[in-house]
Motif scaffolding. Structure first.
Motif, PDB file in Angstrom:
ATOM      1  N   THR A   1       0.830  -1.205   0.000  1.00 14.28           N
ATOM      2  CA  THR A   1       0.000   0.000   0.000  1.00 14.28           C
ATOM      3  C   THR A   1       0.863   1.254   0.000  1.00 14.28           C
ATOM      4  O   THR A   1       0.575   2.216  -0.707  1.00 14.28           O
ATOM      5  CB  THR A   1      -0.923   0.001   1.233  1.00 14.28           C
ATOM      6  N   LEU A   2       1.946   1.211   0.770  1.00 11.40           N
ATOM      7  CA  LEU A   2       2.855   2.351   0.810  1.00 11.40           C
ATOM      8  C   LEU A   2       3.442   2.615  -0.574  1.00 11.40           C
ATOM      9  O   LEU A   2       3.527   3.759  -1.016  1.00 11.40           O
ATOM     10  CB  LEU A   2       3.974   2.088   1.830  1.00 11.40           C
ATOM     11  N   LEU A   3       3.800   1.528  -1.255  1.00  7.50           N
ATOM     12  CA  LEU A   3       4.348   1.670  -2.599  1.00  7.50           C
ATOM     13  C   LEU A   3       3.316   2.274  -3.559  1.00  7.50           C
ATOM     14  O   LEU A   3       3.627   3.136  -4.370  1.00  7.50           O
ATOM     15  CB  LEU A   3       4.804   0.300  -3.107  1.00  7.50           C
ATOM     16  N   TYR A   4       2.063   1.838  -3.419  1.00  8.39           N
ATOM     17  CA  TYR A   4       1.002   2.373  -4.270  1.00  8.39           C
ATOM     18  C   TYR A   4       0.783   3.853  -3.991  1.00  8.39           C
ATOM     19  O   TYR A   4       0.443   4.615  -4.881  1.00  8.39           O
ATOM     20  CB  TYR A   4      -0.301   1.589  -4.064  1.00  8.39           C
ATOM     21  N   LEU A   5       0.979   4.233  -2.724  1.00  6.38           N
ATOM     22  CA  LEU A   5       0.831   5.643  -2.365  1.00  6.38           C
ATOM     23  C   LEU A   5       1.923   6.483  -3.019  1.00  6.38           C
ATOM     24  O   LEU A   5       1.663   7.559  -3.538  1.00  6.38           O
ATOM     25  CB  LEU A   5       0.882   5.814  -0.840  1.00  6.38           C
TER      26      LEU A   5
END
Lengths: 220, 280
Positions: free
Chosen positions: B48-52
């Protein structure tokens, strides 16, 4: 009232040589092609709207599922009143026979575009019509082709029914002519032609296309 | 600082459990050209952090800046390599790699030249006109990496890019990735659940805690000249990271299997020497 096999073959061959059957095939197929093209464009457009707008999905989407269950020949009385007993009426039921199926398959095709492809395209900078043209549309091609195949079968049936009742010099009319002249050999010849065209289109055109696309898209 | 992540919070709504917080107060700074890995148990919010960062998701709170510019949406300066290659099956290898370049309004000739060069670097020179379905899994992932690198992104985001590959292919790609990173000096943000992979590749390793996901510990590894961390220090580092992670892994297992799960009887360390971390 059943003609011998030889008699049928004779009529079939002489019909082809004299051009009577070939002209009828030409008339039928060109009508089918026009109707089918209109249906494809219309179906893709409606499918896009349903996919894009929730409101359209809730209203038109439901209506189309209902419309899909009406056999297209049922529209014929209406078509005759609107357009008269002519080519337009037949074209109308051919189109309407294919449109809903294409709409439904286009909608589900667009909806099932993998999230991954969409994410890839977005991070590479695609958006708007470019996104639609290079991701959404090509990604749904396998489903579109399956839809076109079913739609073609519907259109083909609608065409024969329409020509039988209407006019326009197609294969359907030739059947009707054979009946009124009591020429059962002609009727059966035309039936054979109809069967051959149906088989060729379904097996050699659509099925082959479908399996080729499925392989390339990595679905099978 | 080049890439700064400040106070990121993110929740997802869950049908039964209501709002679930996946990321809680994430603060992180990455230098230009750094190779950073994030390790953590599955479901800890690292993807999720990467997608952010990629701009594919939006944070509930907090901001991400790259060179002072705030990240608001997806863009070609932050290209992602996903776990599955995500190549477009209807395009040839060449067209897949030039897809993003043409969007950057680079002339077709130039784009093809660049793509050809990049594909050669990835040892795919013979497959330029092939379609993805004709390639093996490792080759497809190579094309995906080439497609990302050819964009010359500021940050390369990699979301478990080698997780679906077999061990041999993975080893080869590790080497190639290090080579490319040394050559291009691109900033790499690498997500993995494999501790060994993280230690082998990166300069900075961030260990994530789960539910809600937050940074638990940060490690830095020293590198040899060839870009790889030497064996003795990797082993030591691996052990340290595993110790930190153990508690998190137990938390996840307990949640999945119930409270009767006991870490002592199912000791994780038993096969840790040859299969480190790949089972989390």
């Amino acid at each position: 009232m059943f003609p011998s096999f030889l008699e049928v073959m004779k009529t079939l061959i002489s019909g082809i040589i004299s051009g009577q059957i070939l002209t009828a095939i030409g008339a039928s197929l060109s009508r089918l092609l026009i109707g089918f093209t209109i249906a494809s464009v219309l179906g893709l457009f409606l499918g896009y709207l349903i996919w894009r707008y929730k409101l359209v999905e809730d209203t038109l989407g439901f209506l189309i599922t209902a419309l899909q269950s009406i056999p297209s020949i049922v529209w014929f009385p209406l078509a005759i009143i609107w357009f008269g007993m002519n080519n337009m009426a037949i074209l109308f039921i051919v189109t309407i026979g294919a449109t809903w199926t294409i709409t439904v398959s286009a909608t589900s095709g667009f909806k099932n575009v993998p999230r991954l492809y969409q994410n890839v395209a977005k991070t590479l900078g695609s958006s708007g019509t470019h996104f639609l043209r290079t991701v959404i549309f090509p990604s749904s091609v396998p489903q579109l082709i399956s839809g076109l195949r079913i739609a073609w079968a519907f259109a083909w049936r609608a065409l024969m029914a329409g020509e039988l009742l209407g006019a326009g010099g197609g294969l359907g009319q030739l059947l009707e002519a054979g009946r009124s002249l009591g020429q059962m050999d002609l009727v059966i010849s035309v039936m054979i032609i109809i069967g051959i065209i149906g088989t060729v289109m379904d097996n050699f055109v659509f099925l082959r296309l479908e399996s080729k696309v499925q392989k390339k898209w990595g679905l099978s | 600082m080049y890439l700064t992540i400040e106070g990121i919070e993110k929740s997802f709504s869950h049908q039964e459990k209501g709002q679930i917080k996946v990321l809680d107060n994430i603060n992180l700074e990455v230098e230009k050209g750094q190779f950073v890995s994030i390790v953590g148990p599955s479901g800890c919010g690292k993807s999720t952090l990467l997608y952010l960062i990629a701009g594919l998701e939006h944070a509930d709170k907090g901001e991400i800046h790259i060179e002072g510019k705030k990240v608001t949406s997806a863009g070609p300066d932050r290209v992602v390599v996903f776990q599955d290659d995500g190549l477009f099956p209807w395009l040839t290898v060449m067209d897949n790699v030039t897809y993003g370049l043409l969007l950057k309004k680079i002339p077709k000739k130039e784009a093809e030249l660049k793509a050809r060069e990049m594909l050669k670097m990835m040892h795919l020179g013979n497959y330029i006109d092939s379609y993805p379905h004709q390639l093996s899994g490792g080759m497809k992932q190579r094309v995906a990496i080439a497609r990302a690198l050819v964009m010359e992104p500021e940050v390369l985001l990699m979301d478990e890019p080698f997780a679906a590959l077999d061990e041999q292919t993975r080893m080869v790609l590790h080497k190639e990735l290090i080579e490319i990173w040394k050559k291009t000096k691109v900033t790499i943000f690498f997500i993995t659940h494999n501790i060994r992979e993280a230690v082998l590749l990166s300069e900075k390793i961030i260990v994530f805690a789960t539910r809600p996901g937050k940074i638990k510990a940060t490690f830095t590894s020293t590198r040899m000249k060839d870009g790889f961390t030497p064996n003795d220090s990797t082993l030591f580092l691996e052990k340290q990271i595993l110790e930190v992670l153990q508690e998190e892994i137990e938390k996840v297992l307990k949640e999945e299997m119930g409270d009767d799960y006991n870490f002592k009887t199912d000791n994780l360390h038993r096969d840790s020497s040859d299969n480190l971390g790949s089972h989390i």
